[in-house]
Write a protein that holds these residues in place. Structure first.
Motif, PDB file in Angstrom:
ATOM      1  N   ASN A 144     -75.591  70.752  29.920  1.00  0.00           N
ATOM      2  CA  ASN A 144     -75.807  72.181  29.729  1.00  0.00           C
ATOM      3  C   ASN A 144     -74.646  72.844  29.008  1.00  0.00           C
ATOM      4  N   LYS A 145     -73.441  72.264  29.141  1.00  0.00           N
ATOM      5  CA  LYS A 145     -72.269  72.924  28.533  1.00  0.00           C
ATOM      6  C   LYS A 145     -71.804  72.250  27.239  1.00  0.00           C
ATOM      7  N   ILE A 146     -72.363  71.076  26.888  1.00  0.00           N
ATOM      8  CA  ILE A 146     -71.991  70.447  25.633  1.00  0.00           C
ATOM      9  C   ILE A 146     -73.028  70.774  24.574  1.00  0.00           C
ATOM     10  N   ASN A 147     -72.581  70.822  23.336  1.00  0.00           N
ATOM     11  CA  ASN A 147     -73.481  71.156  22.233  1.00  0.00           C
ATOM     12  C   ASN A 147     -72.983  70.443  20.986  1.00  0.00           C
ATOM     13  N   HIS A 148     -73.573  69.295  20.698  1.00  0.00           N
ATOM     14  CA  HIS A 148     -73.146  68.521  19.533  1.00  0.00           C
ATOM     15  C   HIS A 148     -74.330  67.757  18.979  1.00  0.00           C
ATOM     16  N   PHE A 149     -74.382  67.654  17.665  1.00  0.00           N
ATOM     17  CA  PHE A 149     -75.505  67.015  16.986  1.00  0.00           C
ATOM     18  C   PHE A 149     -75.688  65.575  17.427  1.00  0.00           C
ATOM     19  N   THR A 169     -68.428  59.948  16.292  1.00  0.00           N
ATOM     20  CA  THR A 169     -68.296  61.409  16.272  1.00  0.00           C
ATOM     21  C   THR A 169     -68.676  62.009  17.621  1.00  0.00           C
ATOM     22  N   GLY A 170     -69.789  61.527  18.190  1.00  0.00           N
ATOM     23  CA  GLY A 170     -70.215  62.036  19.495  1.00  0.00           C
ATOM     24  C   GLY A 170     -69.218  61.725  20.591  1.00  0.00           C
ATOM     25  N   LEU A 171     -68.676  60.495  20.595  1.00  0.00           N
ATOM     26  CA  LEU A 171     -67.691  60.116  21.615  1.00  0.00           C
ATOM     27  C   LEU A 171     -66.394  60.893  21.439  1.00  0.00           C
ATOM     28  N   ASN A 172     -65.993  61.125  20.194  1.00  0.00           N
ATOM     29  CA  ASN A 172     -64.773  61.893  19.942  1.00  0.00           C
ATOM     30  C   ASN A 172     -64.906  63.318  20.475  1.00  0.00           C
ATOM     31  N   TYR A 173     -66.090  63.896  20.295  1.00  0.00           N
ATOM     32  CA  TYR A 173     -66.336  65.234  20.850  1.00  0.00           C
ATOM     33  C   TYR A 173     -66.247  65.198  22.375  1.00  0.00           C
ATOM     34  N   LEU A 174     -66.835  64.173  22.969  1.00  0.00           N
ATOM     35  CA  LEU A 174     -66.833  64.054  24.429  1.00  0.00           C
ATOM     36  C   LEU A 174     -65.413  63.867  24.965  1.00  0.00           C
ATOM     37  N   HIS A 175     -64.605  63.096  24.250  1.00  0.00           N
ATOM     38  CA  HIS A 175     -63.246  62.791  24.706  1.00  0.00           C
ATOM     39  C   HIS A 175     -62.259  63.931  24.473  1.00  0.00           C
ATOM     40  N   ARG A 176     -62.452  64.691  23.398  1.00  0.00           N
ATOM     41  CA  ARG A 176     -61.417  65.656  22.991  1.00  0.00           C
ATOM     42  C   ARG A 176     -61.828  67.118  23.126  1.00  0.00           C
ATOM     43  N   TYR A 177     -63.119  67.390  23.052  1.00  0.00           N
ATOM     44  CA  TYR A 177     -63.510  68.790  22.925  1.00  0.00           C
ATOM     45  C   TYR A 177     -64.350  69.324  24.077  1.00  0.00           C
ATOM     46  N   THR A 178     -64.622  68.498  25.080  1.00  0.00           N
ATOM     47  CA  THR A 178     -65.219  69.046  26.293  1.00  0.00           C
ATOM     48  C   THR A 178     -64.095  69.396  27.257  1.00  0.00           C
ATOM     49  N   SER A 179     -64.337  70.333  28.126  1.00  0.00           N
ATOM     50  CA  SER A 179     -63.294  70.758  29.063  1.00  0.00           C
ATOM     51  C   SER A 179     -63.820  70.674  30.496  1.00  0.00           C
ATOM     52  N   PRO A 180     -63.290  69.712  31.306  1.00  0.00           N
ATOM     53  CA  PRO A 180     -62.287  68.699  30.928  1.00  0.00           C
ATOM     54  C   PRO A 180     -62.920  67.609  30.087  1.00  0.00           C
ATOM     55  N   LEU A 200     -73.768  58.411  34.311  1.00  0.00           N
ATOM     56  CA  LEU A 200     -72.532  57.822  34.845  1.00  0.00           C
ATOM     57  C   LEU A 200     -71.278  58.496  34.303  1.00  0.00           C
ATOM     58  N   ALA A 201     -71.432  59.512  33.464  1.00  0.00           N
ATOM     59  CA  ALA A 201     -70.280  60.169  32.837  1.00  0.00           C
ATOM     60  C   ALA A 201     -69.319  60.718  33.885  1.00  0.00           C
ATOM     61  N   ARG A 202     -68.024  60.564  33.598  1.00  0.00           N
ATOM     62  CA  ARG A 202     -66.978  61.042  34.504  1.00  0.00           C
ATOM     63  C   ARG A 202     -65.955  61.855  33.722  1.00  0.00           C
ATOM     64  N   SER A 203     -65.391  62.857  34.379  1.00  0.00           N
ATOM     65  CA  SER A 203     -64.341  63.655  33.742  1.00  0.00           C
ATOM     66  C   SER A 203     -62.995  62.975  33.942  1.00  0.00           C
ATOM     67  N   THR A 204     -62.118  63.113  32.960  1.00  0.00           N
ATOM     68  CA  THR A 204     -60.767  62.567  33.036  1.00  0.00           C
ATOM     69  C   THR A 204     -59.924  63.350  32.054  1.00  0.00           C
ATOM     70  N   ASP A 205     -58.615  63.248  32.162  1.00  0.00           N
ATOM     71  CA  ASP A 205     -57.719  64.009  31.286  1.00  0.00           C
ATOM     72  C   ASP A 205     -56.583  63.111  30.842  1.00  0.00           C
ATOM     73  N   GLU A 206     -56.748  62.486  29.679  1.00  0.00           N
ATOM     74  CA  GLU A 206     -55.738  61.563  29.178  1.00  0.00           C
ATOM     75  C   GLU A 206     -54.450  62.281  28.835  1.00  0.00           C
ATOM     76  N   GLN A 207     -54.554  63.513  28.315  1.00  0.00           N
ATOM     77  CA  GLN A 207     -53.349  64.234  27.915  1.00  0.00           C
ATOM     78  C   GLN A 207     -52.429  64.501  29.096  1.00  0.00           C
ATOM     79  N   GLU A 208     -52.989  64.731  30.261  1.00  0.00           N
ATOM     80  CA  GLU A 208     -52.200  64.999  31.446  1.00  0.00           C
ATOM     81  C   GLU A 208     -51.888  63.713  32.222  1.00  0.00           C
ATOM     82  N   GLY A 209     -52.374  62.590  31.706  1.00  0.00           N
ATOM     83  CA  GLY A 209     -52.127  61.333  32.391  1.00  0.00           C
ATOM     84  C   GLY A 209     -52.917  61.181  33.680  1.00  0.00           C
TER      85      GLY A 209
END
Length: 621
Positions: free
Chosen positions: A396-401, A454-465, A492-501
C-alpha cells in the motif's frame, strides 16, 4: 361530551398523531448496509436520511478526516463543494491551511430535501478503476454510500469511465420537531472510526448520549456502530474546532436525564394550563393504548425468532449473533481495513465473484490466483488466509513500475482476496521451464534483469524503512504485455536498515530452495545482500534458460563453480556458448555476455560484504 363526540375526537387525535409521526420520527442507523451495494433495505438510512424535519433546508455539519490528497482547506472545500472561507472559519485556521493526516475537520453544509431524502450535493470526476463502493467509502470516507450514488446517477457501476463526472449526495439531515422542541438546532454527520462508540462521540460534543441514540434509532441495548458510517449528533450550538482537536475524553457512564419541562408562559391562566395538561395526558394515554396493542401483536411473532444476545461493556453494546465465528471474522475485517481503506479499494465479495465467473476453474491462473475482469480491465485475484496485513501495508505504501501494484482487497468467511494488476505474459519461470519453451531475445533478457534490479534497488534504498524481499525467484517475477518485469509476492518481505547497521536475525528459515544465501541458511542473517544473492541465481537462470534444480546438477558446493570455465580459462568464449541458453543460437554479443557472467559471479560471493549493492548492479546493467 357524548359518545359520538368522544369517538370523533379520538379519531381526530389518532389522525393527527399518524400525520405527525413522520415529523416526530428519528433517523434509522445505517449499520452494515453500506457494504452491500445491491441492497435496497428501507429499514436503514442507506439511501440517505429521510426528509422528516420541520425544515426543507437547514444548516448542517459533517466531519472529514484529512488525507494526503485532501488535506488542506482548498482541497477539502473543493471535494465537498463548500465555501473555503466558512470551512477555515469553522476550524479556526487560515484559508490556505494544511491539516495533519487523519485530523478531523468540521465541514459546514446546506442540507436540503431532494425527493424523500436530505442531502448536500457535490460532484466528482471518476478516476481510473473507480467504483461506487470505493468512491463512497474511500474518497468520501462514508459520507455517501454506493447505493445512494447509484440511485442519484442512475448509471450502472460497469459503465463508469475515467473523466465522467457524477453527483455525490452527502449524508446530512435537519432536526425533527421533537428535536427542535428539545433545543436541537443542528445535526452533525459524524464519521465513525474503528474502536469508537456512541457515548465517546456524544461526550466529544457535550451531548447527552441518550439523545444521540434516539437521533439514530438506537437504544442502550442496541448501540453497536461501525467504521465508515455516519452517526447523527444533535447539537444546540454549532460545533467548534476545540471539540475535535486534541485527545478524546474517556467515555462516561450512561446518563439519560429527562429533558427539562418547559415552564408555562407568563400571564397564562391556571385554567388554560390545566386544559393543556389534560389534553397532552389524554393524547399520551390514547397513544400508549394503541402502542401497547400494536406491540403485543408483533411481540409474539418476534419472540419466535432467535434473537442475538447482547452484553454491555463500557456502555458499548456489542451484539453477539448465534454465529459467533462469522461475527468475529466480520469485526476482524473492519478492524483490518480501517487503516488501509483510505488508499486501497475494498471490493465486495460479490464483485469478485462476478469478475471471476464465481471463481470458475476457467479463470484459474495457478494455485489460488484467478484472472478477473473488473470494469473491463483484467486483474489477478489471489485468495489467501492467515494474517496478510503486513504484506498489504507494504504494498500500500510502495509505488514503483517494477513492483506489482496492489489495487484492492476483499474479505469473506476468513479468507482475504488481494486484487493485483494483471501481468499478461505471466511468471518469468513459464518462459524457461516448460517443455515447449517460449523464446526471449537477448535484449529482452537484459531488460528483464535490469527491471528486477531497479525494483530491488527501490525496495532496498527508497522505502522507509528499507525492505528485503527474501523470496526472489523466477516464479515471483511477472512479465507484462511489453515483457517488462514486475516483482511480486511480498509475503516474506522484512524491514531492515543497512545504513544504521541494524540487521535482522531469524531462526525461522523460509524461502525457495536454491535461491537462499549461505549466511541466511547458516545463521538466519537478513540483509539486502540476501536479495543480491538470489538475483545472481535468477540472472543465471535468465542466461542459461535452466531452472534452479538443473543448475545445481553436477555442482559440488557452490553454484559459482559452473562459471569458472567461462571466467578463468583461455577458451572462455567457447565455454560461454555451452553455458548460454541454446535457444539464443549465438544471437547475443559475447563480450557483453561475459560481463554479465562476471556480474553473476560477484552476486554469488559467499561473503555478503563482497557482493555488490543493487545500486551498483543497476549501474552495471
Amino acid at each position: 361530551m357524548n359518545y359520538s363526540q368522544l369517538v370523533s375526537s379520538t379519531c381526530t387525535l389518532l389522525c393527527l398523531n399518524s400525520c405527525c409521526s413522520v415529523i416526530l420520527a428519528q433517523q434509522p442507523y445505517i449499520k452494515k448496509a453500506a457494504t452491500l451495494c445491491d441492497s435496497r433495505d428501507n429499514s436503514t438510512s442507506v439511501l440517505g436520511y429521510t426528509c422528516n424535519g420541520i425544515s426543507q433546508s437547514c444548516r448542517a455539519y459533517l466531519t472529514f478526516r484529512a488525507q494526503p490528497q485532501f488535506d488542506s482547506v482548498p482541497t477539502i472545500a473543493k471535494l465537498l463543494a463548500v465555501d473555503p472561507s466558512q470551512l477555515s472559519e469553522l476550524n479556526s485556521v487560515a484559508q490556505n491551511a494544511t491539516f495533519d493526516t487523519d485530523q478531523m475537520v468540521l465541514v459546514p453544509v446546506t442540507c436540503s430535501c431532494s425527493g424523500q431524502y436530505y442531502q448536500a450535493n457535490t460532484s466528482y470526476a471518476i478516476q481510473h478503476d473507480d467504483t461506487y463502493f470505493f468512491i463512497a467509502n474511500n474518497t468520501f470516507q462514508g459520507l455517501s454510500t454506493c447505493q445512494a450514488l447509484q440511485a442519484q446517477n442512475r448509471n450502472p457501476a460497469r459503465n463508469l469511465y475515467s473523466g465522467m463526472r457524477i453527483t455525490v449526495p452527502l449524508r446530512c439531515a435537519c432536526p425533527t420537531k421533537n428535536q427542535n422542541d428539545d433545543g436541537v438546532k443542528y445535526l452533525l454527520s459524524y464519521l465513525v472510526t474503528s474502536g469508537q462508540f456512541v457515548s465517546l462521540i456524544s461526550n466529544k460534543f457535550g451531548v447527552n448520549t441518550g439523545n444521540t441514540l434516539r437521533a439514530n434509532g438506537l437504544s442502550e441495548q442496541d448501540d453497536t456502530i461501525y467504521p465508515f458510517t455516519t452517526l447523527l449528533v444533535p447539537l444546540q450550538d454549532p460545533p467548534s474546532s476545540s471539540q475535535v482537536v486534541g485527545s478524546t475524553p474517556p467515555p462516561s457512564p450512561p446518563s439519560y436525564r429527562t429533558p427539562p419541562s418547559v415552564p408555562p408562559p407568563s400571564g397564562g391562566s391556571n385554567k388554560t394550563w390545566v386544559y393543556a395538561v389534560v389534553g397532552v395526558l389524554g393524547s399520551l394515554i390514547i397513544a400508549s393504548v394503541f402502542g401497547t396493542i400494536i406491540f403485543c401483536m408483533f411481540f409474539r411473532k418476534r419472540k419466535q425468532k432467535a434473537e442475538p444476545a447482547s452484553s454491555s461493556h463500557n456502555f458499548e453494546s456489542v451484539q453477539k449473533p448465534l454465529n459467533k465465528k462469522e461475527d468475529e471474522e466480520s469485526q476482524d475485517f473492519w478492524d483490518s481495513i480501517s487503516s488501509i481503506a483510505q488508499s486501497l479499494k475494498v471490493y465486495t465479495f460479490e464483485e469478485l465473484k462476478a469478475a471471476t465467473e464465481d471463481f470458475s476453474p476457467a479463470c484459474l491462473i495457478k494455485g489460488s490466483v484467478y484472472r478477473g475482469s473488473i470494469n473491463g480491465d483484467f486483474a489477478a485475484i489471489k485468495k489467501m488466509n492467515g494474517d496478510v496485513t503486513k504484506e498489504i501495508k507494504l504494498l500500500n505504501k510502495i509505488n514503483h513500475f517494477n513492483l506489482i501494484r496492489l489495487s484492492g482487497v476483499s474479505f469473506n468467511e476468513g479468507d482475504w482476496y488481494l486484487v493485483y494488476e494483471y501481468a499478461t505474459n505471466g511468471p518469468l519461470s513459464d518462459w524457461f521451464h516448460k517443455i515447449d519453451k517460449k523464446f526471449l531475445s537477448w535484449n529482452q533478457r537484459v531488460q528483464i534483469a535490469s527491471d528486477i534490479a531497479t525494483g530491488l534497488n527501490y525496495l532496498h534504498r527508497y522505502t522507509s524503512p528499507p525492505h528485503v524481499h527474501k523470496d526472489l525467484n523466477s516464479n515471483n517475477v511477472l512479465l507484462d504485455g511489453d515483457f517488462r518485469a514486475k516483482i511480486a509476492n511480498f509475503g516474506l518481505a522484512r524491514s531492515t536498515d543497512e545504513q544504521e547497521g541494524q540487521f535482522a536475525l531469524t531462526r525461522h528459515i523460509v524461502g525457495t530452495k536454491g535461491y537462499m544465501a549461505p549466511e541466511y541458511l547458516e545463521n538466519g542473517l537478513i540483509t539486502p545482500k540476501l536479495d543480491v544473492y538470489a538475483f545472481g541465481i535468477l540472472m543465471l537462470e535468465i542466461l542459461t534458460g535452466k531452472e534452479v534444480a538443473l543448475l545445481y546438477e553436477g555442482v559440488n558446493t557452490e553454484l559459482s563453480e559452473m562459471l569458472i570455465p567461462v571466467l578463468h580459462e583461455e577458451n572462455g568464449k567457447e565455454n560461454l556458448r555451452n553455458l548460454m541458453d541454446s535457444s539464443l543460437q549465438g544471437n547475443y554479443p559475447s563480450n557483453l555476455a561475459l560481463l554479465v557472467v562476471k556480474l553473476i559471479d560477484h552476486c554469488l560471493k559467499k561473503e555478503p560484504s563482497h557482493r555488490p549493492s543493487m545500486d551498483n548492479i543497476l549501474q552495471s546493467l
